[in-house]
Motif scaffolding. Structure first.
Motif, PDB file in Angstrom:
ATOM      1  N   ALA A 268       4.648  -3.332  -7.328  1.00 49.07           N
ATOM      2  CA  ALA A 268       3.492  -2.719  -6.571  1.00 49.07           C
ATOM      3  C   ALA A 268       3.778  -1.076  -6.849  1.00 49.07           C
ATOM      4  O   ALA A 268       2.594  -0.457  -6.931  1.00 49.07           O
ATOM      5  N   ALA A 269       4.864  -0.521  -6.791  1.00 53.13           N
ATOM      6  CA  ALA A 269       5.120   0.612  -6.839  1.00 53.13           C
ATOM      7  C   ALA A 269       4.905   1.264  -8.241  1.00 53.13           C
ATOM      8  O   ALA A 269       4.233   2.161  -8.486  1.00 53.13           O
TER       9      ALA A 269
ATOM     10  N   GLY B 114       0.791  -1.260   0.019  1.00 50.35           N
ATOM     11  CA  GLY B 114       0.034   0.198   0.106  1.00 50.35           C
ATOM     12  C   GLY B 114       0.879   1.244  -0.182  1.00 50.35           C
ATOM     13  O   GLY B 114       0.453   2.176  -0.775  1.00 50.35           O
ATOM     14  N   ILE B 115       2.029   1.074   0.795  1.00 48.77           N
ATOM     15  CA  ILE B 115       2.919   2.389   0.863  1.00 48.77           C
ATOM     16  C   ILE B 115       3.554   2.378  -0.605  1.00 48.77           C
ATOM     17  O   ILE B 115       3.570   3.694  -1.201  1.00 48.77           O
ATOM     18  N   MET B 116       3.830   1.456  -1.238  1.00 45.69           N
ATOM     19  CA  MET B 116       4.637   1.675  -2.562  1.00 45.69           C
ATOM     20  C   MET B 116       3.599   1.977  -3.551  1.00 45.69           C
ATOM     21  O   MET B 116       3.822   2.991  -4.326  1.00 45.69           O
ATOM     22  N   GLY B 117       2.438   1.724  -3.473  1.00 46.10           N
ATOM     23  CA  GLY B 117       1.285   1.992  -4.412  1.00 46.10           C
ATOM     24  C   GLY B 117       0.781   3.586  -4.135  1.00 46.10           C
ATOM     25  O   GLY B 117       0.561   4.221  -5.166  1.00 46.10           O
ATOM     26  N   ALA B 118       1.021   4.020  -2.738  1.00 47.96           N
ATOM     27  CA  ALA B 118       0.611   5.434  -2.667  1.00 47.96           C
ATOM     28  C   ALA B 118       1.743   6.254  -3.052  1.00 47.96           C
ATOM     29  O   ALA B 118       1.561   7.429  -3.804  1.00 47.96           O
TER      30      ALA B 118
ATOM     31  N   ALA C 277      12.589   5.372  -2.715  1.00 50.15           N
ATOM     32  CA  ALA C 277      12.563   6.241  -1.607  1.00 50.15           C
ATOM     33  C   ALA C 277      11.873   5.692  -0.384  1.00 50.15           C
ATOM     34  O   ALA C 277      12.622   5.905   0.539  1.00 50.15           O
ATOM     35  N   VAL C 278      11.049   4.765  -0.466  1.00 53.33           N
ATOM     36  CA  VAL C 278      10.755   4.388   0.768  1.00 53.33           C
ATOM     37  C   VAL C 278      11.789   3.151   1.404  1.00 53.33           C
ATOM     38  O   VAL C 278      11.942   3.134   2.545  1.00 53.33           O
ATOM     39  N   THR C 279      12.225   2.331   0.419  1.00 56.76           N
ATOM     40  CA  THR C 279      13.338   1.451   0.894  1.00 56.76           C
ATOM     41  C   THR C 279      14.540   2.124   1.768  1.00 56.76           C
ATOM     42  O   THR C 279      15.025   1.597   2.678  1.00 56.76           O
ATOM     43  N   ALA C 280      14.758   3.381   1.327  1.00 51.06           N
ATOM     44  CA  ALA C 280      16.019   4.251   1.734  1.00 51.06           C
ATOM     45  C   ALA C 280      15.673   4.387   3.154  1.00 51.06           C
ATOM     46  O   ALA C 280      16.392   4.429   3.972  1.00 51.06           O
TER      47      ALA C 280
END
Lengths: 230, 154
Positions: free
Chosen positions: A158-159, A63-67, A73-76
């Motif tokens: 997903a992203a 969900g976070i990736m999709g958003a 950026a998220v995995t960092a």
């Protein structure tokens, strides 16, 4: 572009094949440790709870990736947490192995010598002495953050799917759906490994049980070394 | 008789030691061999410039930026086709993976940015195993495939 339903099926199939090809190597030692630690009763409920927690973590990450539409950026931001979880997983396997082999005086240690915070020591003692069923769900939630190549690859997808969605909320739902499908796909392989490790004859043979504990300790150290180098 | 008595009294010392030695003897060389055998497959150094593979009459040049090529970073994959071959009717694409390890599907979709020049964005993920050898399989529809095996920085 494939429809979301078709993509979900692709992710489910990917999780299934990757489960047997890759997850057994990464998560296999963890589920084996759990199975060997379960003293009696069915292994299915604890493992189902573990996988429910793990798949829920994947779903939330999806969900976070999709958003955000941005994997890097998220995995960092997650990198530090993942390293910590990786080390924790290794330590958990080592400690469970030591407890199984009877080399850790956990009861004595926590009861007689050191009890700084009752909740933590009681929880840890429960985990060491025998893995109680309710603990498997939060463990699954936490260990869902373990760094894993195929999970990363699925999150990239997903992203991307999120970026191509018409609205942000569609992106979130698409990301969640894809990662949920992927996570579910990985479950059969790990349940099979857990079942094989939980066989009664394995636990009833003292020497094999001890050997299993020693191997767990070694694997746990390998995990810790890999985590530090990750 | 003495040896049997010793084993009976100290089973935990004999068997763990045997297992530990076996594990170290079997596991470590195998792991080192696997890693070094994958490194022997490397046919490309993307940190230093572009890599070229020939498919039929066409040279297919792959370049990845920014350099050095790092995992878990947004990368731009550029593909240039040059030579006597005809231009492809469909857009090429790249599948990223690791030799000997299933990482799931990771496709870089490309778009044309010039005559016989294509670009796409992708990410090479980090493998907790520590292995750093990756493979980019470039498919040019109606023409063929080219494999580029390289290492990345973690």
């Amino acid at each position: 572009m494939l429809s979301t339903d078709t993509l979900a099926l692709v992710y489910l199939a990917t999780g299934f094949t990757v489960g047997f090809g890759h997850c057994i190597g990464m998560c296999g030692p963890i589920v084996v440790s759990f199975s060997l630690s379960l003293e009696k009763g069915s292994i299915y409920l604890p493992h189902s709870l573990y996988h429910a927690g793990r798949v829920l973590t994947y779903t939330i990450l999806g969900g976070i990736m999709g958003a955000t539409g941005s994997f890097t950026a998220v995995t960092a931001h997650m990198a530090g947490i993942q390293k910590g979880v990786f080390i924790f997983a290794g330590l958990l396997i080592v400690v469970m192995g030591l407890a199984m082999a009877g080399w850790l005086p956990s009861g004595k240690f926590f009861r007689d010598y050191y009890d700084p915070v009752g909740f933590i020591s009681r929880g840890f003692k429960k985990l060491l002495n025998k893995a109680t069923t309710p603990t498997f769900f939060p463990l699954g939630l936490l260990l869902g953050f373990l760094p894993c190549g195929p999970v990363y690859t699925a999150l990239i997808g997903a992203a991307r799917a999120g970026m191509e969605a018409p609205t942000p909320s569609d992106g979130i739902l698409t990301g969640m759906g894809l990662m949920f499908a992927f996570g579910i796909g990985t479950v059969p392989a790990l349940i099979l490994v857990a079942r094989l490790a939980g066989m009664k004859w394995l636990k009833n043979r003292e020497i094999i049980y001890k050997c299993g504990a020693i191997l767990m300790i070694l694997v746990g150290f390998v995990f810790i070394i890999k985590a530090i180098r990750f | 008789m003495v040896r049997i008595q010793l084993i009976n009294h100290f089973p935990m010392q004999v068997f763990p030691t045997f297992l530990l030695i076996s594990f170290i003897l079997c596991f470590s060389p195998a792991a080192i061999h696997a890693n070094s055998s994958y490194r022997k497959l490397i046919n490309c150094d993307l940190h230093d410039g572009a890599c070229v593979q020939r498919v039929g009459d066409t040279d297919i040049i792959l370049e990845v930026t920014p350099k050095p090529v790092r995992a878990m970073k947004d990368l731009v994959f550029s593909v240039t086709l040059s030579g006597k071959g005809e231009s492809p009717k469909s857009i090429p694409y790249i599948d990223l993976g690791m030799p000997g390890m299933d990482m799931g599907p990771n496709r870089v979709k490309m778009k044309p940015v010039g005559e016989n020049v294509f670009e796409g964005k992708g990410v090479i993920v980090k493998c907790p195993s520590g292995h750093r050898v990756w493979r980019a399989t470039l498919t040019v529809p109606d023409m063929g495939k080219a494999e580029y095996i390289f290492d990345v920085i973690y």
